[in-house]
Design a protein around this motif. Structure first.
Motif, PDB file in Angstrom:
ATOM      1  N   ASP A   1      33.614  40.251  47.805  1.00  0.00           N
ATOM      2  CA  ASP A   1      34.999  40.349  46.626  1.00  0.00           C
ATOM      3  C   ASP A   1      36.083  38.955  47.473  1.00  0.00           C
ATOM      4  O   ASP A   1      37.188  39.710  47.254  1.00  0.00           O
ATOM      5  CB  ASP A   1      34.851  41.460  46.695  1.00  0.00           C
ATOM      6  CG  ASP A   1      33.916  42.116  46.458  1.00  0.00           C
ATOM      7  OD1 ASP A   1      33.106  41.813  45.290  1.00  0.00           O
ATOM      8  OD2 ASP A   1      33.569  43.454  46.337  1.00  0.00           O
TER       9      ASP A   1
ATOM     10  N   THR B   1      37.706  37.599  41.487  1.00  0.00           N
ATOM     11  CA  THR B   1      36.822  37.165  42.949  1.00  0.00           C
ATOM     12  C   THR B   1      36.065  35.905  42.795  1.00  0.00           C
ATOM     13  O   THR B   1      35.227  36.316  41.831  1.00  0.00           O
ATOM     14  CB  THR B   1      36.784  38.460  43.449  1.00  0.00           C
ATOM     15  OG1 THR B   1      35.389  39.372  42.703  1.00  0.00           O
ATOM     16  CG2 THR B   1      37.451  39.448  44.287  1.00  0.00           C
TER      17      THR B   1
ATOM     18  N   HIS C   1      32.482  34.036  43.802  1.00  0.00           N
ATOM     19  CA  HIS C   1      30.686  34.681  44.379  1.00  0.00           C
ATOM     20  C   HIS C   1      29.885  33.426  44.635  1.00  0.00           C
ATOM     21  O   HIS C   1      30.407  32.334  43.750  1.00  0.00           O
ATOM     22  CB  HIS C   1      30.427  35.420  43.464  1.00  0.00           C
ATOM     23  CG  HIS C   1      31.076  36.629  43.395  1.00  0.00           C
ATOM     24  ND1 HIS C   1      31.426  38.152  44.702  1.00  0.00           N
ATOM     25  CD2 HIS C   1      32.499  37.800  43.112  1.00  0.00           C
ATOM     26  CE1 HIS C   1      32.015  38.591  44.304  1.00  0.00           C
ATOM     27  NE2 HIS C   1      32.525  38.347  42.719  1.00  0.00           N
TER      28      HIS C   1
END
Length: 281
Positions: free
Chosen positions: A47, A85, A87
């Motif tokens: 995150d 976030t 990733h």
């Protein structure tokens, strides 16, 4: 080999220029180096916000953002717009899968998956967790005309898939809460979209050692999955069989579960796991 004028004309190693041993700055691309350093850092984070990433890499926020957007265009990273976030993305898997084919998990899964497909007559799958979803990394398809199809690189929600549920069942509750969306998406009338009901289902899975996706993602399709463990006993993947409910009938679930569990145990032992897994009491 040296020419009469003293020039070295020895054959060059294929794939490398004459100065391949030169590690000076002139033979490196700083922007690529920065991008790879950022990607490696992101792979160790959960995150990750833009400011987290910039702080971890030591790059200015604006520079880190430009790198992320460039990688995002190639699906090497992805942005979760709901909480902003970042990733690692599916594009990284697609590239890395050429390496994964040489590693123990996928390589050693091929024989158990094929044997499972032949024993059940249904498609056998191997999946791992990737952030908040299941990532299917290998599959042996049945020869039946109507069949499940999850090609490598396909993703599925953890709470609405057999492999996803065995992976969730092995997680601490706090970690589970961190990766599950709220609310849980509902795909069919059978999808478990209530957190309390899902918790009870995961406890049952941990106790019996296998999971059933009973038309929870796609109507008319049923999946039975079991966990794969590594040398340390950690659940790192799941094996499953998937097929239409007309063939994967309710009165055959116990039979299929035994075959899937045996295949998962075979792979676990090939990965170094010691002794059969023991369901929770």
């Amino acid at each position: 080999m040296t020419s009469p004028d003293g020039e070295d004309r020895s054959p060059r190693p294929r794939g490398r220029p004459r100065a391949f041993n030169d590690r000076t700055d002139q033979n490196t691309i700083k922007a690529v180096d920065r991008a790879m350093r950022l990607l490696r850092t992101l792979s160790t984070m959960q995150d990750a916000t833009l400011s987290n990433i910039a702080q971890s890499t030591g790059d200015p926020t604006a520079s880190a953002y430009r790198v992320l957007v460039t990688l995002q265009a190639h699906e090497i990273v992805e942005l979760d717009a709901s909480d902003q976030t970042w990733h690692v993305g599916p594009g990284a898997f697609q590239i890395g899968s050429t390496f994964l084919r040489r590693t123990s998990l996928i390589e050693r899964a091929q024989a158990p998956l094929r044997e499972l497909m032949e024993a059940t007559g249904e498609t056998a799958n191997l999946g791992i967790r990737s952030n908040d979803s299941v990532l299917f990394v290998s599959q042996i398809e049945t020869h039946a005309p109507i069949r499940a199809f999850f090609p490598p690189g396909t993703r599925a929600d953890l709470h609405a898939s057999g492999i996803g549920k065995v992976l969730l069942a092995a997680m601490p509750e706090a970690r589970r809460d961190a990766v599950l969306p709220d609310p849980l998406p509902r795909y069919t009338a059978q999808t478990i979209s209530d957190a309390e009901a899902l918790g009870a289902e995961l406890a049952r899975i941990a106790g019996q050692g296998h999971a059933v996706d009973d038309e929870e993602r796609n109507e008319g399709m049923r999946c039975i999955a079991a966990p794969v463990r590594n040398l340390h006993g950690d659940v790192i993947a799941g094996i499953s069989v998937s097929g239409p409910t007309s063939r994967v009938a309710t009165d055959r679930i116990a039979e299929f579960a035994a075959l899937v569990t045996a295949a998962a145990e075979t792979l676990s032992q090939r990965l170094g796991a010691r002794g059969p897994s023991q369901p929770d009491d």
